[in-house]
Design a protein around this motif. Structure first.
Motif, PDB file in Angstrom:
ATOM      1  N   LYS A  94       3.565 -15.207 -14.150  1.00 37.12           N
ATOM      2  CA  LYS A  94       2.562 -16.221 -13.867  1.00 37.12           C
ATOM      3  C   LYS A  94       2.145 -16.140 -12.396  1.00 37.12           C
ATOM      4  N   ALA A  95       3.146 -16.046 -11.529  1.00 41.17           N
ATOM      5  CA  ALA A  95       2.883 -16.012 -10.095  1.00 41.17           C
ATOM      6  C   ALA A  95       2.069 -14.777  -9.735  1.00 41.17           C
ATOM      7  N   GLN A  96       2.386 -13.678 -10.394  1.00 37.45           N
ATOM      8  CA  GLN A  96       1.674 -12.441 -10.093  1.00 37.45           C
ATOM      9  C   GLN A  96       0.209 -12.520 -10.517  1.00 37.45           C
ATOM     10  N   ARG A  97      -0.023 -13.109 -11.693  1.00 40.42           N
ATOM     11  CA  ARG A  97      -1.410 -13.260 -12.159  1.00 40.42           C
ATOM     12  C   ARG A  97      -2.205 -14.125 -11.205  1.00 40.42           C
ATOM     13  N   VAL A  98      -1.553 -15.183 -10.743  1.00 43.83           N
ATOM     14  CA  VAL A  98      -2.240 -16.102  -9.840  1.00 43.83           C
ATOM     15  C   VAL A  98      -2.568 -15.425  -8.512  1.00 43.83           C
ATOM     16  N   ARG A  99      -1.611 -14.626  -8.007  1.00 43.98           N
ATOM     17  CA  ARG A  99      -1.877 -13.905  -6.754  1.00 43.98           C
ATOM     18  C   ARG A  99      -3.060 -12.979  -6.907  1.00 43.98           C
ATOM     19  N   GLN A 100      -3.113 -12.337  -8.089  1.00 41.92           N
ATOM     20  CA  GLN A 100      -4.223 -11.414  -8.328  1.00 41.92           C
ATOM     21  C   GLN A 100      -5.553 -12.138  -8.253  1.00 41.92           C
ATOM     22  N   MET A 101      -5.569 -13.345  -8.832  1.00 41.16           N
ATOM     23  CA  MET A 101      -6.831 -14.068  -8.883  1.00 41.16           C
ATOM     24  C   MET A 101      -7.179 -14.693  -7.544  1.00 41.16           C
ATOM     25  N   ARG A 144      -6.962   5.337   9.436  1.00 33.76           N
ATOM     26  CA  ARG A 144      -6.254   6.581   9.159  1.00 33.76           C
ATOM     27  C   ARG A 144      -4.768   6.426   9.479  1.00 33.76           C
ATOM     28  N   ALA A 145      -4.100   5.579   8.720  1.00 40.53           N
ATOM     29  CA  ALA A 145      -2.704   5.258   9.029  1.00 40.53           C
ATOM     30  C   ALA A 145      -1.798   6.461   8.819  1.00 40.53           C
ATOM     31  N   ARG A 146      -0.878   6.677   9.774  1.00 41.44           N
ATOM     32  CA  ARG A 146       0.110   7.754   9.641  1.00 41.44           C
ATOM     33  C   ARG A 146       1.482   7.216   9.272  1.00 41.44           C
ATOM     34  N   HIS A 147       1.698   5.930   9.547  1.00 42.44           N
ATOM     35  CA  HIS A 147       3.025   5.366   9.234  1.00 42.44           C
ATOM     36  C   HIS A 147       3.113   4.951   7.767  1.00 42.44           C
ATOM     37  N   LEU A 148       1.987   4.531   7.180  1.00 43.44           N
ATOM     38  CA  LEU A 148       1.981   4.164   5.769  1.00 43.44           C
ATOM     39  C   LEU A 148       0.978   5.072   5.054  1.00 43.44           C
ATOM     40  N   LEU A 149       1.519   6.104   4.409  1.00 50.32           N
ATOM     41  CA  LEU A 149       0.625   7.109   3.829  1.00 50.32           C
ATOM     42  C   LEU A 149       0.009   6.642   2.517  1.00 50.32           C
ATOM     43  N   GLY A 150       0.737   5.797   1.838  1.00 54.81           N
ATOM     44  CA  GLY A 150       0.204   5.259   0.595  1.00 54.81           C
ATOM     45  C   GLY A 150       1.077   4.129   0.132  1.00 54.81           C
ATOM     46  N   HIS A 151       0.528   3.247  -0.670  1.00 51.90           N
ATOM     47  CA  HIS A 151       1.403   2.263  -1.316  1.00 51.90           C
ATOM     48  C   HIS A 151       0.763   1.714  -2.575  1.00 51.90           C
ATOM     49  N   TYR A 152       1.664   1.302  -3.463  1.00 52.72           N
ATOM     50  CA  TYR A 152       1.219   0.650  -4.692  1.00 52.72           C
ATOM     51  C   TYR A 152       1.490  -0.831  -4.536  1.00 52.72           C
ATOM     52  N   ASP A 153       0.475  -1.628  -4.766  1.00 51.61           N
ATOM     53  CA  ASP A 153       0.588  -3.071  -4.619  1.00 51.61           C
ATOM     54  C   ASP A 153       0.551  -3.700  -6.010  1.00 51.61           C
ATOM     55  N   PRO A 154       1.710  -4.078  -6.551  1.00 52.33           N
ATOM     56  CA  PRO A 154       1.718  -4.588  -7.926  1.00 52.33           C
ATOM     57  C   PRO A 154       0.989  -5.926  -8.061  1.00 52.33           C
ATOM     58  N   ALA A 155       1.001  -6.731  -7.015  1.00 52.76           N
ATOM     59  CA  ALA A 155       0.357  -8.040  -7.133  1.00 52.76           C
ATOM     60  C   ALA A 155      -1.140  -7.904  -7.378  1.00 52.76           C
ATOM     61  N   HIS A 156      -1.739  -6.882  -6.796  1.00 46.10           N
ATOM     62  CA  HIS A 156      -3.171  -6.675  -6.981  1.00 46.10           C
ATOM     63  C   HIS A 156      -3.466  -5.488  -7.888  1.00 46.10           C
ATOM     64  N   ASN A 157      -2.417  -4.888  -8.408  1.00 43.37           N
ATOM     65  CA  ASN A 157      -2.547  -3.679  -9.202  1.00 43.37           C
ATOM     66  C   ASN A 157      -3.493  -2.685  -8.527  1.00 43.37           C
ATOM     67  N   ALA A 158      -3.105  -2.277  -7.343  1.00 46.29           N
ATOM     68  CA  ALA A 158      -3.953  -1.374  -6.567  1.00 46.29           C
ATOM     69  C   ALA A 158      -3.100  -0.285  -5.917  1.00 46.29           C
ATOM     70  N   ILE A 159      -3.672   0.915  -5.843  1.00 44.49           N
ATOM     71  CA  ILE A 159      -3.051   1.990  -5.073  1.00 44.49           C
ATOM     72  C   ILE A 159      -3.931   2.251  -3.862  1.00 44.49           C
ATOM     73  N   ILE A 160      -3.327   2.189  -2.707  1.00 44.17           N
ATOM     74  CA  ILE A 160      -4.078   2.418  -1.471  1.00 44.17           C
ATOM     75  C   ILE A 160      -3.514   3.675  -0.805  1.00 44.17           C
ATOM     76  N   ILE A 161      -4.394   4.598  -0.476  1.00 43.51           N
ATOM     77  CA  ILE A 161      -3.989   5.864   0.135  1.00 43.51           C
ATOM     78  C   ILE A 161      -4.585   5.939   1.539  1.00 43.51           C
ATOM     79  N   SER A 162      -3.773   6.356   2.479  1.00 42.30           N
ATOM     80  CA  SER A 162      -4.255   6.437   3.858  1.00 42.30           C
ATOM     81  C   SER A 162      -5.428   7.405   3.983  1.00 42.30           C
ATOM     82  N   LYS A 163      -6.420   6.968   4.714  1.00 43.97           N
ATOM     83  CA  LYS A 163      -7.621   7.774   4.917  1.00 43.97           C
ATOM     84  C   LYS A 163      -7.334   9.077   5.659  1.00 43.97           C
TER      85      LYS A 163
END
Ligand SMILES: [Zn+2]
Length: 224
Positions: A94-101, A144-163
């Motif tokens: 429930k909390a995750q759905r709410v965060r998404q919205m 162009r982040a070098r410290h965080l090359l990529g991450h998966y964010d389950p709360a938003h169901n998103a994959i973000i890859i460093s530019k």
């Protein structure tokens, strides 16, 4: 709800007069509960996710808030009841759905200058996962982040890859490896064992080894 609040107050402060109570359920992004006391008025805000919680759980959170504000020890039965409820699978979902919205993330686009992350995801999905993974929101990072090359964010169901990977001199292999790693996070959700979060579990690491030319890809990452 007011009788429950008064009863809880009485248990902590048997003789003190009641302050003026103001209790509201509030649409926080996360499961937050706050209490403030000023000029004889006590303002309690509970997460609206708790609106349908059973009475013992509401009583528990009221006890915790009141004990906090009056600096009384928190009864362990109450704190564990509350924690158990919040940690229940149903509440987490429930909390995750709410965060998404509510916490909609501002994302950049999947289409970069060199690589289109939607296309990369679909290609890897077919190649390694029988096309079985649902594509989350794919996005290049803003910096162009070098410290965080990529991450998966389950709360938003998103994959973000460093530019940093969206450049002509970056081999496709290295960029694909990062996307593949994040796709494994999508496939293997973080497990909670006791109080430890297991991020790269055994199955995760085994499956990561299936990536061809893994060492070459990792070697390139070191040069970034
Ligand atoms: Zn990882």
């Amino acid at each position: 709800m007011l009788p429950l609040l008064q009863e809880t107050y009485r248990e902590l402060r048997p003789r003190a007069p009641f302050p003026e109570f103001e209790l509201r359920f509030y649409p926080f992004v996360n499961i937050n509960n706050t209490v403030r006391l000023a000029d004889g008025r006590m303002k309690l805000r509970l997460s609206d996710l708790l609106e349908s919680a059973p009475e013992p759980v509401l009583k528990a959170i009221l006890h915790i808030l009141l004990a906090k504000i009056y600096r009384r020890p928190i009864d362990r039965a109450h704190s564990s009841r509350y924690r158990r409820y919040i940690a229940s699978r149903e509440m987490m979902q429930k909390a995750q759905r709410v965060r998404q919205m509510r916490g909609r993330k501002r994302l950049e686009s999947a289409q970069g200058r060199c690589y289109d992350l939607d296309e990369v995801f679909d290609t890897l999905n077919v190649r390694f996962f029988h096309g079985l993974l649902g594509r989350p929101q794919m996005s290049w990072s803003a910096e162009r982040a070098r410290h965080l090359l990529g991450h998966y964010d389950p709360a938003h169901n998103a994959i973000i890859i460093s530019k940093v990977f969206d450049q002509p001199h970056v081999p496709r292999l290295a960029m694909e490896y990062i996307v593949y790693h994040e796709m494994l996070h999508l496939k293997h959700p973080v497990k909670i064992r006791g109080s430890r979060r297991c991020v790269h579990g055994k199955e995760f690491r085994e499956e990561e080894k299936a990536f061809p030319r893994l060492e070459a890809a990792r070697l390139f990452l070191k040069s970034l």
